[in-house]
Design an enzyme around this catalytic site. Structure first.
Site, mmCIF file in Angstrom:
data_model
loop_
_atom_site.group_PDB
_atom_site.id
_atom_site.type_symbol
_atom_site.label_atom_id
_atom_site.label_comp_id
_atom_site.label_asym_id
_atom_site.label_seq_id
_atom_site.Cartn_x
_atom_site.Cartn_y
_atom_site.Cartn_z
ATOM 1 N N TYR A 135 -4.431 8.236 2.440
ATOM 2 C CA TYR A 135 -5.483 7.901 3.216
ATOM 3 C C TYR A 135 -5.284 9.038 4.065
ATOM 4 O O TYR A 135 -6.452 9.636 4.747
ATOM 5 C CB TYR A 135 -5.128 6.835 4.327
ATOM 6 C CG TYR A 135 -5.343 5.271 3.483
ATOM 7 C CD1 TYR A 135 -6.466 5.571 2.511
ATOM 8 C CD2 TYR A 135 -5.591 4.137 4.329
ATOM 9 C CE1 TYR A 135 -6.811 4.084 1.360
ATOM 10 C CE2 TYR A 135 -6.616 2.825 3.849
ATOM 11 C CZ TYR A 135 -7.012 2.714 2.616
ATOM 12 O OH TYR A 135 -6.891 1.617 2.159
ATOM 13 N N LYS A 185 4.416 -0.179 -6.611
ATOM 14 C CA LYS A 185 3.582 0.024 -8.032
ATOM 15 C C LYS A 185 4.438 1.562 -8.867
ATOM 16 O O LYS A 185 4.102 2.156 -9.350
ATOM 17 C CB LYS A 185 2.613 0.632 -8.562
ATOM 18 C CG LYS A 185 1.447 0.432 -9.527
ATOM 19 C CD LYS A 185 1.280 -1.320 -10.126
ATOM 20 C CE LYS A 185 0.681 -1.051 -11.147
ATOM 21 N NZ LYS A 185 0.809 -2.091 -12.153
ATOM 22 N N ASP A 217 -0.293 -5.691 -8.171
ATOM 23 C CA ASP A 217 -0.793 -7.046 -8.473
ATOM 24 C C ASP A 217 -0.277 -8.322 -9.140
ATOM 25 O O ASP A 217 -0.259 -8.838 -8.537
ATOM 26 C CB ASP A 217 -1.120 -6.474 -9.809
ATOM 27 C CG ASP A 217 0.289 -5.734 -11.168
ATOM 28 O OD1 ASP A 217 0.968 -5.619 -10.754
ATOM 29 O OD2 ASP A 217 -0.042 -4.984 -12.425
ATOM 30 N N ASP A 241 -3.691 -2.354 3.111
ATOM 31 C CA ASP A 241 -4.767 -2.246 3.651
ATOM 32 C C ASP A 241 -5.699 -3.645 2.835
ATOM 33 O O ASP A 241 -6.166 -5.028 3.105
ATOM 34 C CB ASP A 241 -5.605 -1.164 3.297
ATOM 35 C CG ASP A 241 -7.453 -1.121 4.177
ATOM 36 O OD1 ASP A 241 -7.824 -2.492 4.302
ATOM 37 O OD2 ASP A 241 -7.546 -0.197 3.479
ATOM 38 N N ASP A 245 -6.038 -7.971 3.891
ATOM 39 C CA ASP A 245 -6.757 -8.632 3.703
ATOM 40 C C ASP A 245 -7.512 -10.002 2.856
ATOM 41 O O ASP A 245 -7.937 -11.105 3.695
ATOM 42 C CB ASP A 245 -8.572 -7.826 3.910
ATOM 43 C CG ASP A 245 -8.866 -6.630 4.690
ATOM 44 O OD1 ASP A 245 -8.125 -7.190 5.450
ATOM 45 O OD2 ASP A 245 -9.561 -6.363 3.739
#
Length: 357
Positions: A135, A185, A217, A241, A245
């Site tokens: 980001y 990852k 994942d 992020d 959620d």
């Protein structure tokens, strides 16, 4: 002590004012000062983060934030959108540690999309690195090369950034159930390989905390297959992020989830400067209807008391009152339909929490 109150857009003012009422009830000594931010500022011809608002934040012990973002600003450059205010606050105050607790209150198990036996007793916290990663990396641009349009985002992490957020997570885990899950990852990304190595190095200082590593994942799948087994989840900016959620919806309503963004500034005596906000967004279709769930904003105020004002007793009073309100069967609209109970308005629900302090 002073709290900068930035209600923002959409349902932000309604839920923020409910939280301020709780704050002033448990701590009448607080000076809660309101200022413009986001679309509310842009509508008056001001920047998304006006100078006067920034000055108020500079002079405050914490920020209680509502929400920013309105559909009429979609597609505009970031600097002309309400969300730019939040970007600036996170960057300029170095709010690198985002804490998102996820808790299923007694009586709300049937509101979750998962089976009640899977979500009963969930009490986890996602620790998200907030000022690094893809980001904020550079270059970040849309460009044309050899006549072909392309876009680039750069994902970068430095070891000190990883180390400081890892310590936040390990300290939290040590004070909770002593289990930490680090998500990366590393089978694909160099940043994740560095992430895992640094987390392992920090773990040596916390022999009492059990550490596990999960690929993102796998973590996403296990959040819905064994959510009750998680305690503290540590991850980088983009993964955090998404996963926070996902974890939020386990409760049946994103309207119950608070957050804290903590930085490097300290006010001494265990008081850490931070920004506190519900994670549910502006919900502009609900704005002004007095139907939004104020729980997330109220619990964000409790986190403000705990982390920025070093007042865990008052924080616990608010959290217990929210728990009793739900245990007594009281609900706002988005939860009442799932549980078959009467729907309370925003103000009615906030008053019910006040009554149970």
């Amino acid at each position: 002590m002073r709290v900068a109150v930035l209600p923002g857009d959409g349902i932000g003012p309604e839920v923020t004012h409910a939280a301020v009422a709780l704050l002033e009830r448990v701590r009448p000594d607080l000076d809660c000062v309101e200022a413009l931010v986001g679309g509310a500022a842009l509508a008056q011809g001001l920047p998304a983060l006006p100078d006067a608002t920034r000055e108020l934040c500079d002079a405050s012990d914490a920020i209680l934030f509502g929400s920013v973002g309105l559909p009429e600003y979609d597609g505009k450059p970031l600097a002309q959108r309400p969300e730019y205010a939040l970007f600036l606050l996170r960057r300029d105050y170095e709010l690198y540690a985002n804490l998102r607790p996820v808790r299923v209150f007694r009586g709300l198990e049937d509101a979750s999309p998962l089976r009640s036996e899977l979500v009963r007793g969930i009490d986890l916290i996602v620790v998200r690195e907030l000022t690094g990663g893809i980001y904020y990396g550079r270059p970040k641009e849309l460009r044309t090369v050899d006549g072909i349009e392309e876009a680039v985002d750069t994902m970068i992490y430095r070891a000190p950034e990883i180390e400081r957020i890892a310590r936040v997570a390990f300290d939290l885990a040590r004070a909770r159930r002593k289990r930490l899950t680090s998500v990366d990852k590393q089978n694909i990304l160099e940043t994740s390989r560095l992430w895992r190595r640094v987390v392992d190095e920090v773990a040596r200082e916390y022999p009492d905390v059990a550490l596990e590593h999960l690929l993102v994942d796998s973590a996403a799948m296990q959040l819905v297959s064994r959510p009750g087994e998680f305690d503290v989840i540590l991850t980088e900016n983009m993964f955090g992020d998404i996963l926070s959620d996902e974890a939020a919806i386990l409760t049946g309503s994103i309207g119950t989830l608070p957050s804290a963004s903590l930085g490097l500034r300290s006010r001494g005596q265990g008081r850490q400067f931070g920004l506190y906000e519900p994670i549910g967004g502006t919900a502009p279709t609900l704005a002004g209807k007095n139907v939004a769930n104020p729980t997330a904003s109220i619990l964000s105020a409790a986190m403000l008391l705990r982390h920025s004002l070093a007042d865990p007793a008052s924080a616990q009073r608010i959290e217990d009152a929210v728990g009793r309100t739900y245990a007594d069967g009281l609900r706002t609209a988005e939860l009442s339909s799932a549980t078959g109970s009467k729907a309370l308005s925003t103000r009615e629900f906030a008053a019910a929490v006040v009554a149970r302090l």
